[in-house]
Write a protein that holds these residues in place. Structure first.
Motif, PDB file in Angstrom:
ATOM      1  N   PRO A  92       0.815  -1.245  -0.274  1.00  0.00           N
ATOM      2  CA  PRO A  92       0.336   0.170   0.397  1.00  0.00           C
ATOM      3  C   PRO A  92       0.711   1.223  -0.078  1.00  0.00           C
ATOM      4  O   PRO A  92       0.847   2.005  -0.738  1.00  0.00           O
ATOM      5  N   TYR A  96       1.296   3.741  -2.833  1.00  0.00           N
ATOM      6  CA  TYR A  96       0.928   5.358  -2.784  1.00  0.00           C
ATOM      7  C   TYR A  96       2.943   6.098  -2.818  1.00  0.00           C
ATOM      8  O   TYR A  96       2.276   7.458  -3.868  1.00  0.00           O
ATOM      9  N   GLU A 136      -5.825  -4.342  -1.931  1.00  0.00           N
ATOM     10  CA  GLU A 136      -5.561  -2.835  -1.832  1.00  0.00           C
ATOM     11  C   GLU A 136      -5.399  -2.209  -2.942  1.00  0.00           C
ATOM     12  O   GLU A 136      -5.593  -1.258  -2.516  1.00  0.00           O
ATOM     13  N   ILE A 139      -8.113  -0.060  -4.957  1.00  0.00           N
ATOM     14  CA  ILE A 139      -8.364   1.297  -4.545  1.00  0.00           C
ATOM     15  C   ILE A 139      -7.507   2.314  -6.109  1.00  0.00           C
ATOM     16  O   ILE A 139      -8.465   3.468  -6.030  1.00  0.00           O
ATOM     17  N   TYR A 153     -14.922   0.653   5.210  1.00  0.00           N
ATOM     18  CA  TYR A 153     -13.775   0.870   6.249  1.00  0.00           C
ATOM     19  C   TYR A 153     -14.179   0.493   7.586  1.00  0.00           C
ATOM     20  O   TYR A 153     -15.399   1.426   8.145  1.00  0.00           O
ATOM     21  N   ARG A 169      -6.032   4.451   0.690  1.00  0.00           N
ATOM     22  CA  ARG A 169      -7.047   3.897   0.490  1.00  0.00           C
ATOM     23  C   ARG A 169      -8.215   4.676  -0.054  1.00  0.00           C
ATOM     24  O   ARG A 169      -8.562   4.079  -0.857  1.00  0.00           O
ATOM     25  N   SER A 170      -8.346   6.168  -0.346  1.00  0.00           N
ATOM     26  CA  SER A 170      -8.881   6.823  -1.000  1.00  0.00           C
ATOM     27  C   SER A 170      -8.399   7.500  -2.360  1.00  0.00           C
ATOM     28  O   SER A 170      -8.942   8.543  -2.814  1.00  0.00           O
ATOM     29  N   LEU A 176     -15.446   5.527   1.057  1.00  0.00           N
ATOM     30  CA  LEU A 176     -14.986   4.527   1.887  1.00  0.00           C
ATOM     31  C   LEU A 176     -16.511   4.665   2.825  1.00  0.00           C
ATOM     32  O   LEU A 176     -16.445   5.775   3.313  1.00  0.00           O
TER      33      LEU A 176
END
Length: 308
Positions: A92, A96, A136, A139, A153, A169-170, A176
Motif C-alpha cells: 500500500p 501510494y 489493496e 483502490i 472501512y 485507501r482513498s 469509504l
C-alpha cells in the motif's frame, strides 16, 4: 523561417523537460522497488524467525486445508507465505508513493470491458474480492471504470493512524463507508437508479460474533461464511462479479473479472458458494498468496446453518 527558429527553442525545452521528467520517474521507480524489496526481505525474516508471527495458526490452517501435503511441503508454503505477507504489508505504501507509470506496471486489469458493458447497461455492481493476492491495489478502480466506487472501512482508534489509512485507501477516488451501518448505506447505493454504483466487498471475512452462522465446505473444512454480499445482491438485483487476483512478480498483480450470472438468487448461499468455488480454485493453484495468518476457522460448526 524566422518564425520557425523562434519556436524551436520552446519546443526543444518541452522535449528536454519531458525527458527529464521521465528520467526522474524511472529513477524514483527503481529506487522505490529496490528499497521496498530490501525492507520486505528484512520484514519477512523478522516475522518468521524472530517474532514467529502466528506460526501456529498458519501451520494449522495450511495443514487442515491441504491434508495430503507432507510436513516439508507445508514448511515451504509457510516460508513462501511469510515472504508474500511481507510484500503485502508494504505494497500500500509503495503504491501510494509510486509514479503513475510504475502503478500501471504494478497492477493490470485483464478484462475491464466486463465493467464497461455493465456500466453501459446502467447496472449496479457488487465486486466480490478476497484476501487473496493483493486486494489493496483495487483502490485504483476509479481510474479504470466510470462507476463511482465504494467499499467498507473499519475506523482505527488512533487518530493519526486512522487518517493515514484513509488517505492510503482513498487517494485515487474510492469512497469509504464506515463498517458500522455499512450494509444499510451500501444497499441504498446499489438501489439508486439515477447513477449506477460499484461496491467492493471482501467476502471471505469471518462472520461477526452474534450473527447467523451459515456454513459451507471450503478447503476441505466446514467453514462459517458471511452472506451480506449475497443478501445485497438479492435485494438490489446488482450484477455480481468475482475479481480474481494473480501475483505475476514481486509487488505486481493481474486482476480478472468473472461475471457470476445465471445464478438462482432465491436459493440460499447460491452466490456465496459460487464465490467460494472461484476462491478455492485460486488458492489451490498458488496457495501461498491467501491470508493464512487469519484465524479463519475460529467459529465452531455446532449450531450452524449448513448449505445442502
Amino acid at each position: 523561417m524566422k518564425s520557425s527558429i523562434q519556436q524551436y527553442p520552446g519546443s526543444l525545452g518541452r522535449i528536454v523537460a519531458t525527458l527529464l521528467t521521465d528520467l526522474l520517474a524511472t529513477l524514483l521507480s527503481k529506487a522505490l522497488l529496490c528499497v521496498t524489496s530490501l525492507l520486505s526481505t528484512l520484514l519477512s525474516l523478522l516475522l518468521r524467525f524472530v517474532m514467529q508471527y502466528r506460526k501456529t495458526v498458519i501451520r494449522k490452517n495450511l495443514t487442515s486445508s491441504f491434508p495430503t501435503k507432507s510436513a516439508g511441503e507445508i514448511r515451504k508454503l509457510m516460508s513462501a507465505y511469510y515472504r508474500h505477507m511481507s510484500d503485502l504489508l508494504l505494497e500500500p505504501f509503495l503504491f501510494y508513493l509510486a509514479p503513475e507509470g510504475l502503478r500501471k506496471r504494478l497492477v493490470k486489469y485483464i478484462n475491464p470491458e466486463v465493467l464497461e458493458s455493465l456500466h453501459a447497461d446502467q447496472r449496479p455492481v457488487i465486486i466480490f474480492a478476497s484476501h487473496y493476492g493483493n486486494w489493496e491495489y483495487l483502490i485504483n478502480l476509479p481510474q479504470v471504470t466510470d462507476y463511482p466506487v465504494y467499499t467498507a472501512y473499519s475506523p482505527i482508534k488512533n487518530g493519526l493512524l486512522d487518517r493515514m489509512m484513509i488517505r492510503l485507501r482513498s487517494f485515487l477516488g474510492v469512497k469509504l463507508i464506515p463498517k458500522k451501518g455499512f450494509y444499510r448505506q451500501a444497499l441504498s447505493l446499489l438501489r439508486q437508479t439515477a447513477i449506477p454504483n460499484l461496491l467492493v466487498v471482501i467476502a471471505d471475512q469471518r462472520p461477526a460474533p452474534g450473527s447467523d452462522k451459515f456454513h459451507i465446505s471450503f478447503l476441505d473444512q466446514d467453514t462459517a461464511v458471511q452472506t451480506g454480499g449475497e443478501r445485497m445482491a438479492a435485494s438490489s438485483q446488482a450484477a455480481v462479479v468475482y475479481v480474481e487476483s494473480q501475483k505475476r512478480s514481486r509487488f505486481s498483480y493481474e486482476f480478472t473479472f468473472r461475471l457470476m450470472e445465471h445464478l438462482d438468487r432465491s436459493t440460499p448461499l447460491n452466490i456465496t458458494k459460487s464465490y467460494y468455488h472461484f476462491l478455492e480454485k485460486s488458492i489451490t493453484r498458488a496457495p501461498s498468496y491467501w491470508l493464512w495468518s487469519h484465524n479463519r476457522w475460529k467459529i465452531p460448526a455446532a449450531g450452524a446453518i449448513h448449505s445442502s
